[in-house]
Design a protein around this motif. Structure first.
Motif, short mmCIF file in Angstrom:
data_model
loop_
_atom_site.label_atom_id
_atom_site.label_comp_id
_atom_site.label_asym_id
_atom_site.label_seq_id
_atom_site.Cartn_x
_atom_site.Cartn_y
_atom_site.Cartn_z
N VAL A 1 0.65 -1.20 -0.10
CA VAL A 1 -0.08 0.03 -0.14
C VAL A 1 0.70 1.44 0.02
CG1 VAL A 1 -2.00 -1.08 1.17
CG2 VAL A 1 -0.17 0.03 2.76
N ALA A 2 2.08 1.22 0.60
CA ALA A 2 2.98 2.34 0.65
C ALA A 2 3.09 2.82 -1.05
CB ALA A 2 4.22 2.11 1.11
N LEU A 3 3.14 1.93 -1.90
CA LEU A 3 3.23 2.42 -3.33
C LEU A 3 1.80 2.60 -3.97
CD1 LEU A 3 6.59 0.62 -4.21
CD2 LEU A 3 6.32 3.09 -4.15
N GLY A 4 1.15 1.57 -3.60
CA GLY A 4 -0.06 1.42 -4.29
C GLY A 4 -1.31 2.76 -4.43
N ALA A 5 -1.16 3.36 -3.14
CA ALA A 5 -2.03 4.31 -3.02
C ALA A 5 -1.66 5.66 -3.37
CB ALA A 5 -2.29 4.67 -1.43
N PRO A 6 -0.38 6.03 -3.53
CA PRO A 6 0.27 7.05 -4.55
C PRO A 6 0.09 6.69 -5.81
CG PRO A 6 1.56 6.74 -2.71
CD PRO A 6 0.64 5.36 -2.68
N LEU A 7 0.34 5.46 -6.37
CA LEU A 7 0.17 5.11 -7.67
C LEU A 7 -1.22 5.44 -8.11
CD1 LEU A 7 1.16 3.73 -10.47
CD2 LEU A 7 0.36 1.52 -9.61
N GLY A 8 -2.37 5.11 -7.33
CA GLY A 8 -3.70 5.66 -7.66
C GLY A 8 -3.85 7.13 -7.79
N VAL A 9 -3.30 7.93 -7.09
CA VAL A 9 -3.22 9.17 -7.22
C VAL A 9 -2.69 9.86 -8.63
CG1 VAL A 9 -2.35 11.65 -6.43
CG2 VAL A 9 -2.93 9.71 -4.71
N PHE A 10 -1.68 8.94 -8.94
CA PHE A 10 -0.94 9.66 -10.01
C PHE A 10 -1.56 8.97 -11.43
CE2 PHE A 10 2.25 8.46 -13.55
CZ PHE A 10 2.92 9.64 -13.70
N ILE A 11 -2.11 7.85 -11.40
CA ILE A 11 -2.96 7.22 -12.71
C ILE A 11 -4.05 7.89 -12.75
CG2 ILE A 11 -3.61 5.30 -13.44
CD1 ILE A 11 -1.23 3.56 -12.50
N VAL A 12 -5.02 8.15 -11.83
CA VAL A 12 -6.16 8.61 -12.05
C VAL A 12 -6.26 10.08 -12.73
CG1 VAL A 12 -6.52 9.93 -9.75
CG2 VAL A 12 -8.42 8.75 -10.84
N GLU A 13 -5.54 10.62 -12.60
CA GLU A 13 -5.25 12.06 -13.27
C GLU A 13 -5.05 11.79 -14.77
OE1 GLU A 13 -2.25 14.79 -12.01
OE2 GLU A 13 -3.49 14.96 -10.09
N ARG A 14 -4.63 10.59 -15.27
CA ARG A 14 -4.54 10.35 -16.72
C ARG A 14 -5.65 9.54 -17.33
NH1 ARG A 14 -0.23 12.03 -14.15
NH2 ARG A 14 1.45 12.68 -15.33
N ILE A 15 -6.23 8.86 -16.47
CA ILE A 15 -7.77 8.02 -17.16
C ILE A 15 -8.82 8.57 -16.58
CG2 ILE A 15 -6.09 6.03 -17.19
CD1 ILE A 15 -7.70 5.15 -14.74
N GLY A 16 -8.90 9.61 -15.83
CA GLY A 16 -10.10 10.31 -15.13
C GLY A 16 -10.56 9.51 -13.96
N ARG A 17 -11.32 10.25 -13.23
CA ARG A 17 -11.84 9.44 -12.02
C ARG A 17 -13.20 8.92 -12.19
NH1 ARG A 17 -8.54 13.96 -10.77
NH2 ARG A 17 -7.41 13.59 -8.79
N LYS A 18 -14.09 9.33 -13.12
CA LYS A 18 -15.43 8.98 -13.38
C LYS A 18 -15.45 7.26 -13.51
CE LYS A 18 -19.63 9.38 -15.89
NZ LYS A 18 -20.16 10.18 -17.19
N PRO A 19 -14.56 6.47 -14.38
CA PRO A 19 -14.69 5.22 -14.20
C PRO A 19 -14.50 4.62 -13.23
CG PRO A 19 -13.52 6.02 -16.29
CD PRO A 19 -13.60 7.41 -15.24
N ILE A 20 -13.29 5.11 -12.42
CA ILE A 20 -12.95 4.55 -11.13
C ILE A 20 -13.83 4.52 -10.21
CG2 ILE A 20 -11.31 4.49 -9.34
CD1 ILE A 20 -10.17 3.34 -11.90
N LEU A 21 -14.57 5.72 -10.31
CA LEU A 21 -15.52 5.72 -9.16
C LEU A 21 -16.87 5.08 -9.42
CD1 LEU A 21 -15.88 9.72 -8.75
CD2 LEU A 21 -15.23 7.91 -6.88
N LEU A 22 -17.43 4.88 -10.76
CA LEU A 22 -18.30 4.08 -10.91
C LEU A 22 -18.06 2.56 -10.68
CD1 LEU A 22 -19.39 5.32 -14.41
CD2 LEU A 22 -20.81 5.14 -12.39
N ILE A 23 -16.78 2.19 -10.89
CA ILE A 23 -16.47 0.62 -10.58
C ILE A 23 -16.44 0.32 -8.92
CG2 ILE A 23 -14.60 -1.04 -10.41
CD1 ILE A 23 -13.61 0.09 -13.11
N VAL A 24 -15.75 1.42 -8.36
CA VAL A 24 -15.90 1.21 -6.79
C VAL A 24 -17.17 1.48 -6.18
CG1 VAL A 24 -14.87 2.33 -4.54
CG2 VAL A 24 -13.55 2.19 -6.49
N ALA A 25 -18.09 2.27 -6.92
CA ALA A 25 -19.34 2.24 -6.54
C ALA A 25 -20.30 0.97 -6.61
CB ALA A 25 -20.00 3.56 -7.29
#
Length: 351
Positions: free
Chosen positions: A257-281
């Motif tokens: 998680v020390a690397l996974g959480a920052p990776l999420g911060v970095f990648i989501v700026e490039r693919i957009g937050r809406k698809p990730i939010l829908l999946i997690v929802a």
């Protein structure tokens, strides 16, 4: 109200944090039986590889995945799931928070500071006095209802939430006071019981009340959950109230998680937050259904009905926040238009 993104970044600070953490973890893993314990708990490390990514890219802490994996999938006590949420988020969410602040991403500072102050009061009271009174079954149901309602909200309001731009500028004193009340209530009633929740509450206030951009709301929710998790770890350690098995699962999941959480911060700026939010929802709604099904005998028909009613009540609260936010936004826009009018025209319009 928010911190504007300057050009200079301080990613070396995040690098120092990683060096320090992995140095400590490498020391801990050399203890007798520590490596074997970490290897034995590899499924949790695998689950948190996904959970930590969601923690950095959505307003949901890593415990949102860790809790149901331990409690629903591995059939562990709900108290273990809660304590593990504190422990693993104290690494993953903190790593993501340091990464966010090192990159100087914009945050809703006034409301964040208020929520931090409220959490300082509510978390110890909740952990010491309130959480021990909540039965195991209720912990599972409370978690399922909170995140199930959050998932449903996003499934039918995602376009509106993801369409917010910037952030409505209210009075900073009002923002601080609102953040304090939300932080106090969420830390006392949700964080102390489930290990998560203050991030969701603050995020909901930002996107529904303040019409905040996801680029502001999500990083702010990450930072508040990081602070709440570290504080929770401190209180649990002082009171010696850790559940057995937390440390072994933490040893396995922490380096991921020390690397996974920052990776999420970095990648989501490039693919957009809406698809990730829908999946997690969808996953949040799924875990609510799973909890009701798995605990159907203990809950009975009446218990399941009450859980559904509680979910509907949470949705009603979200909608009230949304309507309140709409009226506040309209009021601010009227005030801005009045300020832009010349003195004579403003007096005529008032008449």
């Amino acid at each position: 109200m928010t911190l504007q993104t300057p050009r200079k970044r301080f990613l070396w600070v995040w690098g120092l944090w990683l060096i320090a953490f992995y140095g400590v973890w490498a020391f801990l893993i050399t203890a007798d039986g520590a490596l074997q314990a970490a290897i034995a708990h590899w499924p949790m490390a695998l689950a948190m590889a996904v959970g930590s990514y969601a923690a950095g890219s959505t307003p949901m802490g890593g415990g949102t995945v860790g809790f149901p994996v331990l409690v629903l999938l591995f059939d562990m006590p709900a108290t273990l799931g809660r304590d593990f949420s504190f422990a693993v988020q104290s690494i993953g969410m903190v790593s993501a928070a340091i990464f966010i602040m090192a990159r100087r991403q914009p945050l809703a500072w006034a409301m964040l500071k208020g929520a931090l102050a409220g959490g300082l009061i509510g978390t110890p009271i909740g952990i010491i006095f309130f959480a021990p009174l909540v039965p195991e079954l209720w912990i599972k149901v409370i978690f399922a209802v909170l995140w199930g309602s959050f998932g449903v909200l996003h499934l039918y309001r995602i376009n509106e939430i993801s369409g917010n731009v910037g952030m409505t500028e209210f009075d900073e004193h009002w923002d601080h006071k609102t953040g304090f009340v939300l932080g106090l209530g969420a830390s006392l009633l949700a964080v102390s019981v489930t290990g998560v929740g203050i991030d969701m509450v603050l995020y909901a206030a930002l996107v529904l009340l303040c019409r905040a951009d996801l680029k502001i709301a999500i990083p702010t929710s990450v930072v508040i959950m990081a602070a709440a998790s570290v504080y929770g770890v401190l209180i649990k350690s002082i009171t010696h109230s850790w559940q057995p098995g937390v440390y072994e699962n933490w040893l396995a999941a922490a380096p991921v998680v020390a690397l996974g959480a920052p990776l999420g911060v970095f990648i989501v700026e490039r693919i957009g937050r809406k698809p990730i939010l829908l999946i997690v929802a969808a996953l949040c709604v799924g875990q609510f259904i799973w909890t009701c099904f798995a605990e159907r005998q203990a809950l009975g028909f009446m218990g399941i009905a009450l859980a559904i009613l509680a979910l509907c009540f949470c949705l009603w609260v979200f909608e009230r926040l949304r309507r309140w936010g709409r009226s506040l936004v309209l009021r601010v826009r009227k005030q801005e238009r009045a300020r832009r009018l010349p003195v004579g025209e403003g007096s005529a319009a008032a008449e």
